[in-house]
Design a protein around this motif. Structure first.
Motif, PDB file in Angstrom:
ATOM      1  N   ARG A  37       0.849  -1.193   0.000  1.00 52.43           N
ATOM      2  CA  ARG A  37       0.000   0.000   0.000  1.00 52.43           C
ATOM      3  C   ARG A  37       0.883   1.241   0.000  1.00 52.43           C
ATOM      4  NH1 ARG A  37      -5.190   0.199   1.047  1.00 52.43           N
ATOM      5  NH2 ARG A  37      -5.131  -1.829   2.097  1.00 52.43           N
ATOM      6  N   VAL A  38       0.551   2.213  -0.840  1.00 55.03           N
ATOM      7  CA  VAL A  38       1.366   3.425  -0.984  1.00 55.03           C
ATOM      8  C   VAL A  38       0.636   4.614  -0.375  1.00 55.03           C
ATOM      9  CG1 VAL A  38       2.502   4.988  -2.595  1.00 55.03           C
ATOM     10  CG2 VAL A  38       2.455   2.528  -3.064  1.00 55.03           C
ATOM     11  N   MET A  39       1.314   5.268   0.564  1.00 56.14           N
ATOM     12  CA  MET A  39       0.772   6.460   1.221  1.00 56.14           C
ATOM     13  C   MET A  39       1.642   7.676   0.869  1.00 56.14           C
ATOM     14  SD  MET A  39      -1.722   4.941   2.826  1.00 56.14           S
ATOM     15  CE  MET A  39      -2.349   6.224   3.939  1.00 56.14           C
ATOM     16  N   TYR A  40       1.081   8.870   1.050  1.00 50.88           N
ATOM     17  CA  TYR A  40       1.826  10.131   0.942  1.00 50.88           C
ATOM     18  C   TYR A  40       2.485  10.318  -0.421  1.00 50.88           C
ATOM     19  CZ  TYR A  40       1.377   9.644   6.012  1.00 50.88           C
ATOM     20  OH  TYR A  40       0.899   9.437   7.284  1.00 50.88           O
ATOM     21  N   SER A  41       1.677  10.313  -1.454  1.00 48.18           N
ATOM     22  CA  SER A  41       2.179  10.517  -2.806  1.00 48.18           C
ATOM     23  C   SER A  41       1.896  11.958  -3.237  1.00 48.18           C
ATOM     24  CB  SER A  41       1.500   9.537  -3.770  1.00 48.18           C
ATOM     25  OG  SER A  41       1.832   9.833  -5.103  1.00 48.18           O
ATOM     26  N   HIS A  42       2.928  12.764  -3.354  1.00 49.27           N
ATOM     27  CA  HIS A  42       2.773  14.160  -3.777  1.00 49.27           C
ATOM     28  C   HIS A  42       2.418  14.192  -5.265  1.00 49.27           C
ATOM     29  CE1 HIS A  42       3.558  18.361  -4.608  1.00 49.27           C
ATOM     30  NE2 HIS A  42       3.918  18.593  -3.366  1.00 49.27           N
ATOM     31  N   PRO A  43       1.395  14.966  -5.661  1.00 50.71           N
ATOM     32  CA  PRO A  43       1.020  15.026  -7.083  1.00 50.71           C
ATOM     33  C   PRO A  43       2.185  15.417  -7.992  1.00 50.71           C
ATOM     34  CG  PRO A  43      -0.663  16.083  -5.724  1.00 50.71           C
ATOM     35  CD  PRO A  43       0.491  15.778  -4.813  1.00 50.71           C
ATOM     36  N   ARG A  44       3.108  16.207  -7.468  1.00 50.37           N
ATOM     37  CA  ARG A  44       4.243  16.657  -8.274  1.00 50.37           C
ATOM     38  C   ARG A  44       5.044  15.490  -8.841  1.00 50.37           C
ATOM     39  NH1 ARG A  44       9.379  19.983  -5.685  1.00 50.37           N
ATOM     40  NH2 ARG A  44      10.374  20.607  -7.650  1.00 50.37           N
ATOM     41  N   ASN A  45       5.148  14.407  -8.049  1.00 55.94           N
ATOM     42  CA  ASN A  45       5.990  13.285  -8.451  1.00 55.94           C
ATOM     43  C   ASN A  45       5.198  12.081  -8.947  1.00 55.94           C
ATOM     44  OD1 ASN A  45       8.508  14.541  -7.752  1.00 55.94           O
ATOM     45  ND2 ASN A  45       7.930  14.278  -5.607  1.00 55.94           N
ATOM     46  N   LEU A  46       3.921  12.275  -9.169  1.00 56.37           N
ATOM     47  CA  LEU A  46       3.118  11.167  -9.685  1.00 56.37           C
ATOM     48  C   LEU A  46       3.172  11.207 -11.215  1.00 56.37           C
ATOM     49  CD1 LEU A  46       1.692   8.891  -8.313  1.00 56.37           C
ATOM     50  CD2 LEU A  46      -0.458  10.096  -8.572  1.00 56.37           C
ATOM     51  N   THR A  47       4.298  10.774 -11.741  1.00 59.75           N
ATOM     52  CA  THR A  47       4.550  10.804 -13.176  1.00 59.75           C
ATOM     53  C   THR A  47       3.879   9.628 -13.867  1.00 59.75           C
ATOM     54  OG1 THR A  47       6.555   9.485 -12.900  1.00 59.75           O
ATOM     55  CG2 THR A  47       6.782  11.890 -12.751  1.00 59.75           C
ATOM     56  N   GLU A  48       3.873   9.652 -15.190  1.00 58.84           N
ATOM     57  CA  GLU A  48       3.321   8.542 -15.963  1.00 58.84           C
ATOM     58  C   GLU A  48       4.052   7.241 -15.630  1.00 58.84           C
ATOM     59  OE1 GLU A  48       1.471   5.958 -18.381  1.00 58.84           O
ATOM     60  OE2 GLU A  48       0.793   7.979 -17.856  1.00 58.84           O
ATOM     61  N   LYS A  49       5.362   7.335 -15.441  1.00 64.48           N
ATOM     62  CA  LYS A  49       6.148   6.147 -15.096  1.00 64.48           C
ATOM     63  C   LYS A  49       5.715   5.582 -13.740  1.00 64.48           C
ATOM     64  CE  LYS A  49      10.985   4.636 -14.795  1.00 64.48           C
ATOM     65  NZ  LYS A  49      12.409   5.095 -14.868  1.00 64.48           N
ATOM     66  N   ILE A  57       2.756   6.110 -12.230  1.00 62.26           N
ATOM     67  CA  ILE A  57       1.390   5.601 -12.335  1.00 62.26           C
ATOM     68  C   ILE A  57       1.395   4.215 -12.967  1.00 62.26           C
ATOM     69  CG2 ILE A  57      -0.860   5.946 -13.448  1.00 62.26           C
ATOM     70  CD1 ILE A  57      -0.410   8.965 -13.153  1.00 62.26           C
ATOM     71  N   SER A  58       2.221   4.013 -13.988  1.00 61.87           N
ATOM     72  CA  SER A  58       2.315   2.698 -14.622  1.00 61.87           C
ATOM     73  C   SER A  58       2.803   1.648 -13.637  1.00 61.87           C
ATOM     74  CB  SER A  58       3.257   2.757 -15.829  1.00 61.87           C
ATOM     75  OG  SER A  58       2.728   3.586 -16.846  1.00 61.87           O
ATOM     76  N   ALA A  59       3.751   2.023 -12.798  1.00 59.32           N
ATOM     77  CA  ALA A  59       4.261   1.076 -11.805  1.00 59.32           C
ATOM     78  C   ALA A  59       3.171   0.690 -10.815  1.00 59.32           C
ATOM     79  CB  ALA A  59       5.461   1.688 -11.072  1.00 59.32           C
TER      80      ALA A  59
END
Length: 444
Positions: free
Chosen positions: A236-248, A250-252
């Motif tokens: 489970r992934v917590m604390y994801s800043h939108p700035r670093n939510l790249t396409e790469k 998101i694919s992961a």
């Protein structure tokens, strides 16, 4: 020290999941130095309070907790009181001056320094020992840590932050972004899974920034490496800043096995003007795009967010934008915070503050939106059969508490169901009722 009686210590942990991990490091360091960690303060000779100092409410809770243990020391119930964590990092000297009853005040840069500080405090009678380690700990999983008795565990993958939002004191408290060595994280996760952990909750000030401190985005590699560990478990992934939510990235999240269809995405706001003043390095269109991309790539994903209302300069129009976006129902879990100025942050100097009554009204309104969306989501769950992680037995025979993969531990919904299954295992449960905050079901 097998032949000597171990000194006893109780660790009181306040604040966020990252503090939980720090307390695990503390526990390991104390154990290796001859201490025995106990589960109740009245069984301890010493108490270590791992404080939070992020926002005003957290600081107030930390200070009250410290005073409670000082009073216990004055009553002869405990011998030593140690304060560490974020509050101690921010206000070490102030705490030492204002609370001479303390024995040690230790910043949070290296939890392992607690042992040296506690030993040194024996020679200081009139004033507490105030100490701040010179460097931040780079690898908090360097030594093997204890394994808890829960079926899930927090795994801290990053520490500190380079985003430097205008309202946030974290860089001053925790320092710049530091990623733990990948091999240390994987070793810790393997240790947990081999000892029965069925959910690894990845935490950090900015989890999707993993590796960027060394100039490379290694978040996808992190997910793949953990997923490759043998065993049946969730990531489970917590604390994801939108700035670093790249396409790469998101694919992961979409393609890596064992990653739960869940993401904590703190947007804080949607108005371009407020996001700019917050220093969030993003804008409303970017947030809308990544939310759309995530929902398209990961079918049925449960999104969590947090927002701040009452930020200086937030107009009625800004707030209306936020309400309109949240009302679309993308986030089935959410938290809302009333803005409070933090010492040393740029926004604390902003002059156009919002009056308290307006802030309270806006906070309540957003809470009502989140309540409605959660209720609607619960109703949609009725009749579905979902996989549940069993967390504890209920108060009556045959009743069990667990969580779905759409809910994070401690902050989201629980599911109470009737069945026969061991704690720490997975069960298939049909949800028969979804009203209220929690879900009700029956094992199938």
């Amino acid at each position: 020290m097998p032949s000597e009686k171990r000194k006893t210590v109780f660790i009181e942990t306040l604040g966020c999941p990252k503090n939980r991990v720090d307390s695990e490091v503390l526990e390991r360091a104390l154990f290796m130095s001859g201490w025995r960690v106990v589960g109740k303060p009245h069984d301890a000779e010493a108490v270590v309070i791992n404080t939070c100092g992020f926002i005003e409410d957290a600081k107030a809770e930390s200070i009250e907790t410290v005073w409670e243990f000082i009073r216990a020391k004055e009553a002869g119930l405990i011998e030593t009181v140690v304060v560490t964590g974020c509050l101690a990092e921010r206000y070490a000297q102030v705490l030492g001056d204002e609370m001479p009853e303390l024995d040690v005040v230790l910043g949070n840069r290296d939890p392992r320094a607690i042992v040296r500080a506690m030993e040194a405090s024996r020679n200081v009678n009139s004033q507490p020992l105030v100490s701040t380690p010179e460097a931040f700990l780079a690898d908090w999983y360097e030594d093997a840590l204890c394994v808890g008795n829960r079926p899930w565990a927090f795994v801290k993958v990053t520490e500190g932050c380079d985003n430097r939002c205008s309202y946030c004191a974290i860089p001053a408290i925790r320092g710049g972004l530091r990623s733990a060595p990948l091999e240390s994280i994987v070793a810790r996760c393997r240790q947990l899974v081999e000892n029965g952990t069925r959910e690894l909750v990845l935490v950090g000030q900015d989890t999707t920034a993993f590796g960027l401190d060394s100039g490379e985005n290694r978040f996808p590699e992190l997910l793949r490496s953990i997923s490759a560990i043998d065993g049946d478990f969730w990531i489970r992934v917590m604390y994801s800043h939108p700035r670093n939510l790249t396409e790469k990235n998101i694919s992961a999240l979409a393609e890596t096995p064992k990653v739960a269809p869940y993401l904590d995405l703190p947007i804080q706001h949607i108005s371009d003007g407020i996001l700019d003043r917050m220093g969030r390095h993003t804008d409303g269109n970017h947030i809308r795009r990544i939310v759309r991309d995530i929902e398209e790539r990961i079918s049925g994903i449960a999104l969590r967010t947090s927002v701040i209302v009452g930020f200086p300069g937030e107009t009625d129009a800004d707030f209306d934008q936020l309400v309109e976006f949240l009302d679309e129902g993308h986030f089935i879990h959410g938290g809302v915070f009333a803005y409070s100025p933090e010492d040393g942050t740029p926004s604390a100097l902003f002059q156009d503050s919002i009056d308290g009554e307006t802030v309270a009204e806006r906070k309540l309104f957003v809470e009502m939106i989140f309540d409605r969306i959660r209720h609607e989501s619960n109703l949609v769950m009725e009749g579905r059969t979902v996989r549940v992680l069993v967390e504890s037995e209920g108060s009556r025979p045959g009743l069990i508490w667990g969580r779905t993969e759409f809910d994070a531990p401690e902050i989201d919904r629980n599911l109470r169901f009737r069945g026969e299954v061991e704690v720490g295992s997975f069960a298939d449960v049909m949800i028969i009722r979804g009203s209220g905050f929690h879900l009700l079901g029956v094992q199938v």
